[in-house]
Design a protein around this motif. Structure first.
Motif, short mmCIF file in Angstrom:
data_model
loop_
_atom_site.label_atom_id
_atom_site.label_comp_id
_atom_site.label_asym_id
_atom_site.label_seq_id
_atom_site.Cartn_x
_atom_site.Cartn_y
_atom_site.Cartn_z
N ILE A 86 -114.34 -2.46 17.16
CA ILE A 86 -114.41 -3.44 16.07
C ILE A 86 -114.64 -2.69 14.76
N GLY A 87 -113.61 -2.63 13.92
CA GLY A 87 -113.73 -1.95 12.64
C GLY A 87 -112.87 -0.71 12.59
N GLY A 136 -114.71 3.81 12.99
CA GLY A 136 -113.78 3.17 13.90
C GLY A 136 -112.58 4.04 14.22
N GLU A 140 -109.42 -4.86 13.14
CA GLU A 140 -109.85 -4.79 11.73
C GLU A 140 -109.80 -6.19 11.13
N GLY A 141 -110.91 -6.60 10.51
CA GLY A 141 -110.99 -7.96 10.01
C GLY A 141 -110.44 -8.16 8.62
N TYR A 171 -110.97 -11.17 12.36
CA TYR A 171 -112.41 -11.01 12.49
C TYR A 171 -112.83 -11.25 13.94
N ILE A 214 -118.89 -0.93 18.34
CA ILE A 214 -119.13 -1.68 17.11
C ILE A 214 -119.13 -0.70 15.95
N THR A 253 -118.49 -1.81 12.46
CA THR A 253 -118.18 -2.84 11.47
C THR A 253 -118.64 -2.51 10.05
N ASN A 271 -123.12 -4.73 8.89
CA ASN A 271 -122.33 -5.92 9.21
C ASN A 271 -122.42 -6.24 10.70
N ILE A 296 -120.97 -11.13 13.61
CA ILE A 296 -120.04 -10.84 14.71
C ILE A 296 -120.53 -11.45 16.03
N ALA A 326 -122.74 0.56 10.50
CA ALA A 326 -123.18 -0.62 11.24
C ALA A 326 -124.50 -0.41 11.95
#
Length: 489
Positions: free
Chosen positions: A11-12, A17, A35-36, A115, A139, A141, A272, A276, A320
């Protein structure tokens, strides 16, 4: 609703990431990078690179004003704020482009935009139409600016560092809240570019400085350029038709009220992980609701029915985890997290580097290895310090950059070099040299055997190390005596 099953989900797609993706790919082709928002790291888009572009312009203006000492007539430069910001944005976009090119090189089936939200320890909902079932999850993020509530009184004149780089013109005045790394760098740069700056802090901290003597020196130096109160008493802050009106206790003038075009919130960043669905991940959280993790493996801990915890299949990396929000640390953590996610349930400790931090202010700030508080905790009374002032250091005076103080720390008995803190010229380079010898675990005497050229700023490092060496007591008897001081002494 589409369901996708993968071995590893990340995530990210920032620095951590992307590092995790590359490392996990060494173990599996069943991988998904989520990627959000947009590709392009925090460093490239709103951090390291655009801030250094602004600083470069500010240094050019500052140098232009201060050449009289060399017998070269100087005058106030004509600063075209629009051109300054055009270059900042253009070069920033160029750096972001390089990052996007890297991500474009990843397989299309390995990427998805949206997201992500945990709906269970192994499941993520991405956007409205995708469910990802992952055996292992990383994670990464990132983080976002943290803004104290009272600053919202500035209304639409409240900005964070992200916003500054979108300015098309420089304002007349800015109140900076937070003399940390971001506040110092951007605040001083704006001041040197002709913006009227006031800087306010809470609790007395300046940048990452831990040594009280270095902190006090830095406060005096920065106050020569702009007003800086690291423990300010702000009575009120409100948006008016003329800007943002701030009433505060000026250290010399008493209670005064001033109006600023903008308020810059440089009050730290928050991880962040609060958006999530982290509460659905089934992992242990600390008092800030940030996952508990092992900084050598990046592994979190799963909660058990008995109320305890065990090693988890979820890993944390980068900003994160709120540990060391620096690009090189995020890259290292991403590699460690991705590698362990890829090989899980086997997990290996990754190599962590000696702590190194740099603030690109003028004078620069650097911290290396253990801080003075960590030295005192480790060694109790069994340590020594050395220092050097750069005010009379040869090369520094030649260049007219003779402002600074360096302190170095060493262990009694062994003579091991433990760490350093500095405000002064060339700190970005001196910090690197000292971090290298710290990571190699050299003693102070061994460092002094290395070459020092003349005349260079690094000769000041040798002076500080000689001072430290003269304060060290070495040998088995001292080591034995220090054994009683505490752990690791």
């Amino acid at each position: 609703m589409i369901t996708k099953q993968v071995d590893v989900a990340i995530i990210g797609a920032g620095t951590a990431g992307m590092g995790a993706y590359r490392a996990a790919r060494e173990h599996t082709d069943s991988i998904l990078l989520i990627e959000g928002n947009q590709y392009g790291t925090t460093c490239a888009r709103v951090g390291c690179m655009p801030s250094k572009l602004l600083i470069a312009a500010a240094e050019a203006a500052h140098h232009h004003r201060h050449t009289d000492m060399f017998g070269v007539a100087s005058n106030d430069p004509e600063i075209d704020g629009r051109k300054v910001m055009q270059r900042v944005r253009a070069e920033r976009d160029r750096f972001v482009g390089f990052v996007k090119e890297s991500v474009e090189g990843f397989k299309a089936e390995h990427k998805v935009m949206g997201y992500a939200q945990f709906t269970g320890p192994n499941t993520l909902k991405v956007g409205e139409d995708l469910v990802v079932e992952a055996k292992k999850i990383v994670i990464a993020t990132g983080s976002r600016p943290n803004i104290p509530g009272f600053l919202h009184g500035a209304g639409n004149r409240l900005v964070v560092n992200d916003d500054i780089f979108e300015w098309e013109e420089l304002p007349a005045s800015v109140a900076v809240f937070g003399p940390g790394v971001i506040g110092l760098e951007l605040g001083q740069a704006l001041s040197r570019l002709g913006v009227d700056v006031r800087m306010f802090g809470v609790g007395g901290a300046i940048g990452p400085i831990k040594d009280p003597e270095i902190r006090d020196y830095a406060e005096k130096v920065f106050n020569r350029e702009f007003y800086l109160d690291p423990d300010a008493k702000v009575e009120s802050l409100e948006r008016t038709e003329n800007g943002v009106e701030i009433t505060y206790q000026h250290r010399e003038k008493g209670l005064i009220t001033e109006t600023f075009d903008y308020v810059l919130a440089a009050t730290g960043r928050r991880p962040n992980v609060d958006n999530i669905g982290i509460e659905n991940a089934g992992i242990e959280l600390d008092e800030r609701n940030v996952p508990v993790f092992d900084r050598y493996t990046m592994q979190t801990r799963s909660l058990t029915d008995s109320g305890g915890s065990r090693p988890s299949h979820i890993f944390m990396a980068g900003d994160a985890n709120n540990d060391l929000p620096l690009l090189h640390e995020a890259a290292d953590e991403g590699r460690i997290a991705g590698d362990n996610a890829g090989r899980f349930p086997e997990v290996r400790s990754g190599k962590r580097r000696t702590a190194l931090g740099v603030v690109f202010s003028d004078p620069q700030i650097a911290n290396v290895g253990l801080s003075i508080q960590e030295v005192q905790e480790r060694c109790r009374s069994c340590y020594a310090t050395g220092h050097v002032s750069f005010e009379d250091q040869g090369r520094s005076r030649v260049m007219g950059k003779n402002v600074g103080l360096l302190k170095v720390y060493g262990e009694q008995g062994t003579g091991l070099f433990l760490g350093a803190e500095m405000v002064g010229p060339g700190a970005e380079h001196i910090g690197h040299l000292l971090s290298w010898v710290a990571q190699r675990r050299l003693t102070v005497s061994e460092i002094l055997e290395l070459p020092f050229y003349h005349p260079v700023i690094e000769e000041g490092v040798r002076t500080a190390l000689r001072d430290l060496n003269s304060n060290l007591q070495l040998g088995p008897a001292v080591i034995e005596r220090c054994m009683d001081c505490g752990p690791g002494a």
